[in-house]
Design an enzyme around this catalytic site. Structure first.
Site, mmCIF file in Angstrom:
data_model
loop_
_atom_site.group_PDB
_atom_site.id
_atom_site.type_symbol
_atom_site.label_atom_id
_atom_site.label_comp_id
_atom_site.label_asym_id
_atom_site.label_seq_id
_atom_site.Cartn_x
_atom_site.Cartn_y
_atom_site.Cartn_z
ATOM 1 N N TYR A 142 -1.036 -0.664 10.284
ATOM 2 C CA TYR A 142 -1.203 -1.009 8.863
ATOM 3 C C TYR A 142 0.045 -0.616 8.052
ATOM 4 C CZ TYR A 142 -3.606 -1.065 4.276
ATOM 5 O OH TYR A 142 -3.989 -1.300 2.978
ATOM 6 N N SER B 57 0.862 -1.193 0.000
ATOM 7 C CA SER B 57 0.000 0.000 0.000
ATOM 8 C C SER B 57 0.894 1.238 0.000
ATOM 9 C CB SER B 57 -0.866 0.010 1.264
ATOM 10 O OG SER B 57 -1.444 1.280 1.466
HETATM 11 P P1 NDP Z 1 -11.447 -5.815 1.489
HETATM 12 O O1 NDP Z 1 -11.630 -5.509 2.941
HETATM 13 O O2 NDP Z 1 -12.503 -5.468 0.533
HETATM 14 O O3 NDP Z 1 -11.097 -7.384 1.333
HETATM 15 C C1 NDP Z 1 -10.156 -8.002 2.166
HETATM 16 C C2 NDP Z 1 -10.078 -9.473 1.810
HETATM 17 O O4 NDP Z 1 -9.146 -10.112 2.699
HETATM 18 C C3 NDP Z 1 -11.405 -10.200 1.966
HETATM 19 O O5 NDP Z 1 -11.545 -11.118 0.916
HETATM 20 C C4 NDP Z 1 -11.244 -10.933 3.291
HETATM 21 O O6 NDP Z 1 -12.056 -12.095 3.287
HETATM 22 C C5 NDP Z 1 -9.761 -11.259 3.267
HETATM 23 N N1 NDP Z 1 -9.218 -11.515 4.598
HETATM 24 C C6 NDP Z 1 -9.112 -10.653 5.629
HETATM 25 N N2 NDP Z 1 -8.591 -11.264 6.703
HETATM 26 C C7 NDP Z 1 -8.372 -12.561 6.332
HETATM 27 C C8 NDP Z 1 -7.860 -13.698 7.006
HETATM 28 N N3 NDP Z 1 -7.451 -13.651 8.283
HETATM 29 N N4 NDP Z 1 -7.772 -14.867 6.329
HETATM 30 C C9 NDP Z 1 -8.186 -14.934 5.041
HETATM 31 N N5 NDP Z 1 -8.670 -13.897 4.345
HETATM 32 C C10 NDP Z 1 -8.764 -12.711 4.997
HETATM 33 O O7 NDP Z 1 -10.060 -5.121 1.102
HETATM 34 P P2 NDP Z 1 -9.559 -4.532 -0.305
HETATM 35 O O8 NDP Z 1 -10.010 -5.386 -1.410
HETATM 36 O O9 NDP Z 1 -9.832 -3.091 -0.336
HETATM 37 O O10 NDP Z 1 -7.972 -4.693 -0.118
HETATM 38 C C11 NDP Z 1 -7.275 -5.831 -0.554
HETATM 39 C C12 NDP Z 1 -5.792 -5.634 -0.257
HETATM 40 O O11 NDP Z 1 -5.334 -4.443 -0.874
HETATM 41 C C13 NDP Z 1 -5.484 -5.487 1.235
HETATM 42 O O12 NDP Z 1 -4.264 -6.111 1.523
HETATM 43 C C14 NDP Z 1 -5.359 -3.995 1.406
HETATM 44 O O13 NDP Z 1 -4.532 -3.665 2.481
HETATM 45 C C15 NDP Z 1 -4.721 -3.594 0.084
HETATM 46 N N6 NDP Z 1 -4.950 -2.212 -0.274
HETATM 47 C C16 NDP Z 1 -6.221 -1.725 -0.477
HETATM 48 C C17 NDP Z 1 -6.409 -0.403 -0.822
HETATM 49 C C18 NDP Z 1 -7.756 0.171 -1.081
HETATM 50 O O14 NDP Z 1 -7.827 1.380 -1.279
HETATM 51 N N7 NDP Z 1 -8.820 -0.596 -1.102
HETATM 52 C C19 NDP Z 1 -5.250 0.505 -0.945
HETATM 53 C C20 NDP Z 1 -3.990 -0.094 -0.717
HETATM 54 C C21 NDP Z 1 -3.853 -1.412 -0.394
HETATM 55 P P3 NDP Z 1 -12.764 -12.741 4.586
HETATM 56 O O15 NDP Z 1 -13.201 -11.613 5.466
HETATM 57 O O16 NDP Z 1 -13.843 -13.568 4.015
HETATM 58 O O17 NDP Z 1 -11.699 -13.578 5.225
#
Ligand code: NDP
Length: 260
Positions: free
Chosen positions: A164, A151
């Site tokens: 984070y 990020s």
């Molecule tokens: P979301 O919150 O929409 O999705 C997060 C995903 O991670 C979900 O599918 C969730 O599924 C999964 N997840 C979370 N914890 C666990 C766990 N312990 N085990 C397995 N799966 C897990 O996030 P985004 O799509 O926005 O972000 C995706 C990635 O991109 C992240 O790493 C985020 O930090 C990074 N990012 C996002 C930005 C943004 O602006 N959106 C900017 C910069 C980076 P479930 O809850 O079903 O487990």
């Protein structure tokens, strides 16, 4: 001038096997569907089995191949078993996208142990566990792509996100060190650093901070808009593709100029 004919670069991942963590929604869901649309068989990983099933159905409806693997990325035994199961199912592993991530924002003086530990454990330990299991297979195969979703917060920091930012900067350190360990085995390791992308994660911020959030977007991002999941997936597709064979240890920002 090169004596090679000019190439039209397309992303052909036919026959390749990919794991995408955090594929139940947001960026991971788009990455999984786009990897599958370009020919990869995709193991979709997250905890929520119902939402994962939706991702798999969307891929299959579009003519692709995918399977759901419900798993908590912080659990070593589940991660090791999952990677073994994927190899047993499809015979190999070519691409790993460590995308699962969470936020637990708070100003540092108020941050609880749980908020710190949850974020470091999911974002950094989860990636470590998957990278370790995958790299053993990729080293033997002398081929592979590991892509860690970092990020801009890991590059320039962000108020209220010490946990984070530390996890995402940690992912960049992991990426750079592992790329050096694996380059000789033809396994590349890169990071993608998105800026503000429109997903559930940023929807929460928009709902919480409203106009202040929207004004911050305009003030901080030279492109004056949030990015789309497809724009992040495009960077992942490139790094996963044969065209990126000499790119390793890189951090590719997809941030509308925020860190430029
Ligand atoms: P979301 O919150 O929409 O999705 C997060 C995903 O991670 C979900 O599918 C969730 O599924 C999964 N997840 C979370 N914890 C666990 C766990 N312990 N085990 C397995 N799966 C897990 O996030 P985004 O799509 O926005 O972000 C995706 C990635 O991109 C992240 O790493 C985020 O930090 C990074 N990012 C996002 C930005 C943004 O602006 N959106 C900017 C910069 C980076 P479930 O809850 O079903 O487990």
């Amino acid at each position: 001038m090169s004596d090679q004919p000019a190439r039209k670069i397309t992303v052909d991942l036919s026959g390749q096997v990919a794991i995408v963590t955090g594929a139940s929604q947001g960026l991971g869901q788009t990455m999984a569907t786009e990897l599958a649309a370009n020919g990869a068989k995709v193991a979709c990983v997250a905890r929520n089995a119902d939402k994962l099933a939706e991702t798999v159905k969307a891929i299959e409806d579009a003519g692709g191949e995918a399977a759901a693997f419900s798993c908590d990325v912080t659990d070593r035994e589940s991660v090791d078993k999952l990677v073994d199961d994927v190899v047993e199912k499809w015979g190999k592993l070519d691409i790993l996208v460590n995308n699962a991530g969470i936020t637990r924002d708070n100003l540092l003086p108020r941050m609880t142990d749980e908020e710190w530990d949850d974020v470091i454990c999911t974002n950094l330990r989860g990636a470590f566990l998957f990278a370790r299991a995958a790299s053993r297979i990729m080293m033997r195969a002398r081929s592979g792509r590991i892509i860690n979703i970092s990020s801009v917060s890991g590059l320039i920091g962000n108020q209220g996100q010490t946990n984070y930012s530390a996890s995402k900067a940690g992912l960049i350190g992991l990426t750079r060190s592992l790329s050096r360990e694996l380059a000789g085995r033809k396994v590349t390791v890169n990071a993608v650093a998105p800026g503000f992308i429109a997903t559930e994660m940023t929807k929460v911020l928009e709902e919480k901070y409203g106009d202040a959030f929207r004004n911050e977007i305009k003030a901080k991002i030279p492109a004056k808009r949030m990015g789309t999941p497809e724009e992040v997936a495009a960077a992942v597709l490139f790094l996963a593709s044969p065209a990126a064979s000499y790119t390793t240890g890189a951090v590719l920002t997809v941030d509308g100029g925020m860190t430029g």
